[in-house]
Write an enzyme that holds these catalytic residues in place. Structure first.
Site, PDB file in Angstrom:
ATOM      1  CB  THR B 366      -0.916   0.033   1.232  1.00 34.95           C
ATOM      2  OG1 THR B 366      -0.136  -0.272   2.372  1.00 34.95           O
ATOM      3  CG2 THR B 366      -2.017  -0.978   1.110  1.00 34.95           C
ATOM      4  CG  ASP B 367       0.045   4.073  -2.612  1.00 31.36           C
ATOM      5  OD1 ASP B 367       1.046   3.555  -3.104  1.00 31.36           O
ATOM      6  OD2 ASP B 367      -1.059   4.136  -3.173  1.00 31.36           O
ATOM      7  CB  SER B 392      -0.444   9.432   3.650  1.00 32.80           C
ATOM      8  OG  SER B 392      -0.961   9.505   2.359  1.00 32.80           O
ATOM      9  NE  ARG B 393       4.715   3.813   1.147  1.00 32.73           N
ATOM     10  CZ  ARG B 393       4.731   3.040   2.218  1.00 32.73           C
ATOM     11  NH1 ARG B 393       5.496   3.357   3.249  1.00 32.73           N
ATOM     12  NH2 ARG B 393       4.032   1.949   2.274  1.00 32.73           N
ATOM     13  CB  VAL B 394       1.002   9.156  -3.049  1.00 31.62           C
ATOM     14  CG1 VAL B 394       2.143   8.298  -3.535  1.00 31.62           C
ATOM     15  CG2 VAL B 394      -0.197   8.301  -2.718  1.00 31.62           C
TER      16      VAL B 394
END
Lengths: 183, 531
Positions: B366-367, B392-394
């Site tokens: 997951t992101d 939350s990477r994006v």
């Protein structure tokens, strides 16, 4: 390996050897006889499948019955099966041999179920059609009547089947009507 | 002359048979199989030598199945439905299509099973139907664009610090009863605003191996908050056969793809994937696939990665979108660009063990993840999000500008607070700067608390967090923070609506900040606090 695969290997070996020696027809006839015996004699079946008795013992019992009556090739083959502990697969091996023989003869076996016994004319037309579809030279038709079909027939060739019976069609129609009502 | 009276019934039959024999063609001779063995929702079939993996088959009783294993001399298939209707020796037919679900717009507001059949007793689902395969390759790179639109969850802590963008895959992970489902449900409920504005984010809630009573409760909550208007619930309860449970998320993805590929936005919640993994393990072991770690099959990672890869933000150009890979035939006339499918998978951990097999797998796919902690939950911090290890990477790219501006401070202050919190436990001898930091932290934590089902609009979130990070609440007793927040929002709504509208549209400058600060001070003064 599954029993079927093992049986196929043995059958193939026997088939190739028989065709090399030009004895296919003879061996085929003997195999059919052997298969009938195996299916009908429960004692023979039990004996071959028994895990208690050793192969030497089993051979001792089989020798007087088969040595004289089978061609040398098939008798040797039977001995090989027993020595290798594959005698319980005799049934499958015979069936696999017959399959190979059928393929060799370009012959198919079809099973037909009809509501009423087939007339000779229909039988011929059906055989003709099956020959065309499977590009076979001959068809062995086994028949069975089942009045529940109402009309038409169901034909099965190996794993392929066609349901052209009135019952089958009615089922189709029923399914379509049910589907339509849910849309 | 031939008349009808000349015919006898048996002759008719004979004539018909003749005709049928003429009709018999290679096409009619379908490939069939025979059931060798059946049990535990699995059938082994002899024959069907040309069947494809993933193809639908039909048993004599009309029950459907999906082929999963192709072996040397038999075919392993899962039975979709009751296995008591399938018997040894039954004929099996190929259906010549990959397993798929028929999606319809009319599914909105309905509870269905993974086969698309209604479970809510509200009658049959109407068409038009679009056939969407359970297993479909995810869109390729050229058909995607980076996440850029926010998906507002309505939860302050998430929208500020762990923002989720449309097309993102954000994992919700935590022990049992730490509020995982609550976050997902709040997010669904918060989409009501978009629905009312006429730009809906369609929600699909996949209940996977849950108790039927829990599912019923979830549906009634969604109904109560008016969320069912734009939501589809796909339910496979604990009493359903394992194949249905492991198929449920794929059904959810297939439905979501219909919305995504027709240029709309969809959110799919997989609740939860640990149970799906267990169901898949069950099916795999019954199919005699070799077990691996924790007895999961070797392709358990692929199971989840291929599912979650289908969440995507599609490129805006309709022309490019029309060329998307593996587009089902029925979608072709309706394809539009710009759609998105956001996924919120849920994973339940055992005693906080995020390093177990399935959690690490899904974390890596997951992101980002939202990590919920029982300690926080029990201490009354709800939602019990551990901000330290949640990321939350994006999603940051998707945050609106005012939120980015106020949230940057928030993250920093909370990080410092957590560091100092340990010292605070020893009590005495803290220098004033440290004390101030701790006091501010306490107020921020209080500010981020939020009751269930009470989502907050983004402009209100910005206003509240602004007041917290500006230090306006430092003099306010901690227990009064929430009272202040309520009054402050009410005041802003009444007296400063244009300001809130501007924030919503993505503006925040110093003049506006000054206005917010003034408003907050007025409210504080009303509560008897002077700065």
């Amino acid at each position: 390996m599954s029993p079927r695969t093992i049986a196929q290997r043995y059958a193939k070996a026997l088939f190739e050897l028989a065709s090399k020696r030009g004895e296919i027809e003879k061996i085929y006839a003997e195999i059919e006889g052997l298969l009938t015996l195996y299916r009908e004699s429960r004692l023979l079946r039990n004996l071959l499948e028994s895990p208690i008795h050793r192969s030497q013992q089993k051979l001792g019992w089989l020798r007087p019955i088969f040595q004289e009556r089978l061609s040398p090739l098939l008798w040797t083959f039977l001995q090989l099966l027993v020595r290798r502990g594959r005698e319980a697969l005799l049934n499958e091996t015979c069936e696999a041999f017959i399959e190979l023989y059928d393929a060799h003869q370009r012959r198919i076996r079809a099973f037909v179920r009809t509501a009423q016994p087939l007339s000779q004319e229909v039988r011929d037309r059906l055989s003709q059609r099956l020959k065309e579809i499977f590009s076979a030279d001959s068809v062995i038709l086994s028949e069975e009547t089942e009045s529940g079909l109402i009309g038409g027939f169901i034909v099965e060739v190996g794993t392929r089947a066609a349901d052209l019976s009135v019952r089958g069609r009615l089922h189709e129609i029923q399914k379509k009507l049910l589907q339509a009502s849910s849309i | 002359m031939k008349t009808i009276t000349d015919l006898r019934p048996d002759e008719v039959t004979a004539l018909l048979e003749q005709q049928l024999a003429g009709e018999l063609s290679a096409k009619e001779l379908e490939e069939t199989g025979v059931v060798l063995q059946v049990g535990d929702g699995i059938a082994r079939i002899y024959g069907l030598t040309e069947v494809e993996a993933g193809e639908m088959i039909e048993f004599a009783s009309g029950t459907k199945g999906i082929v999963l294993n192709l072996e040397e001399d038999n075919v392993g298939a899962v039975i979709m439905g009751s296995s008591s209707t399938v018997h040894e020796g039954d004929r099996v037919k190929r259906l010549h299509r990959t397993a798929s679900i028929l999606v319809s717009e009319k599914m909105l507001g309905r509870v269905i099973n993974p086969l698309g059949e209604p479970l809510d007793g509200k009658g049959p689902i109407e068409g038009p139907f679009f056939e969407s395969p359970y297993e479909r390759k995810a869109p390729g790179v050229i058909f995607r664009r980076p996440v850029h639109q926010p998906l507002q969850t309505g939860i302050k802590a998430i929208d500020a610090m762990i923002p989720i963008g449309r097309g993102q895959r954000e994992l919700i992970i935590g022990d049992r009863s730490t509020g995982k489902t609550a976050i997902a449900l709040d997010t669904i409920i918060n989409q009501r605003e978009n629905y009312e504005k006429g730009d809906p984010v369609y929600c699909i809630y996949v209940a996977c191996g849950q108790k039927a009573s829990t599912i019923a409760q979830t549906v009634s909550v969604l109904e109560k908050y008016g969320a069912m208007d734009y939501t589809i619930v796909v339910a496979a309860s604990a009493s359903d056969p394992a194949p249905l449970v492991f198929l449920a998320p794929f059904a959810g993805a297939a439905i979501g793809e219909y919305f995504r590929d027709s240029g709309r936005h969809a959110l799919v919640v997989y609740d939860d994937l640990s149970k799906q993994a267990a169901a898949y393990r069950e099916v795999s072991l019954l199919l005699r696939r070799p077990p691996g770690r924790e007895a999961y099959p070797g392709d358990i990672f692929y199971l989840h990665s291929r599912l979650l890869e289908r969440a995507a933000k599609i490129i805006d150009s309709d022309e490019v979108a029309r060329q998307m890979n593996n587009l089902p035939e029925s979608f072709k006339p309706i394809v539009k660009g710009g759609g998105s499918l956001t996924a919120l998978p849920i994973i339940e951990t055992q005693a906080g063990d995020v390093a177990a097999y399935i959690p690490t797998n899904v974390i890596s796919i997951t992101d980002g993840q939202i990590y919920l902690e029982p300690n926080l939950f029990n201490a009354g911090v709800r939602p019990a999000i551990n901000v330290g290890i949640s990321v939350s990477r994006v999603g940051g790219a998707a945050q609106i500008k005012p939120m980015k501006r106020v949230a940057g401070r928030l993250k920093l202050e909370l990080a410092q607070y957590r560091e100092l919190e340990a010292f605070a436990k020893f009590g005495s001898d803290l220098d004033p700067a440290t004390l101030r930091q701790i006091e501010r932290g306490r107020r921020l934590v209080e500010l981020l608390k939020q009751p269930q089902y009470q989502t907050v609009k983004v402009e209100h979130q910005v206003a509240s967090i602004f007041a917290g990070t500006r230090g306006l609440l430092d003099k306010l007793p901690v227990e009064k923070v929430r009272e202040f927040e309520a009054q402050y929002i009410r005041f802003l709504e009444a007296a400063h609506r244009p300001l809130l509208d501007k924030i919503r549209q993505g503006q925040l400058d110093e003049a506006m900040e000054a206005e917010l600060e003034k408003a907050a001070k007025e409210v504080l003064a009303g509560m008897g606090i002077k700065l």
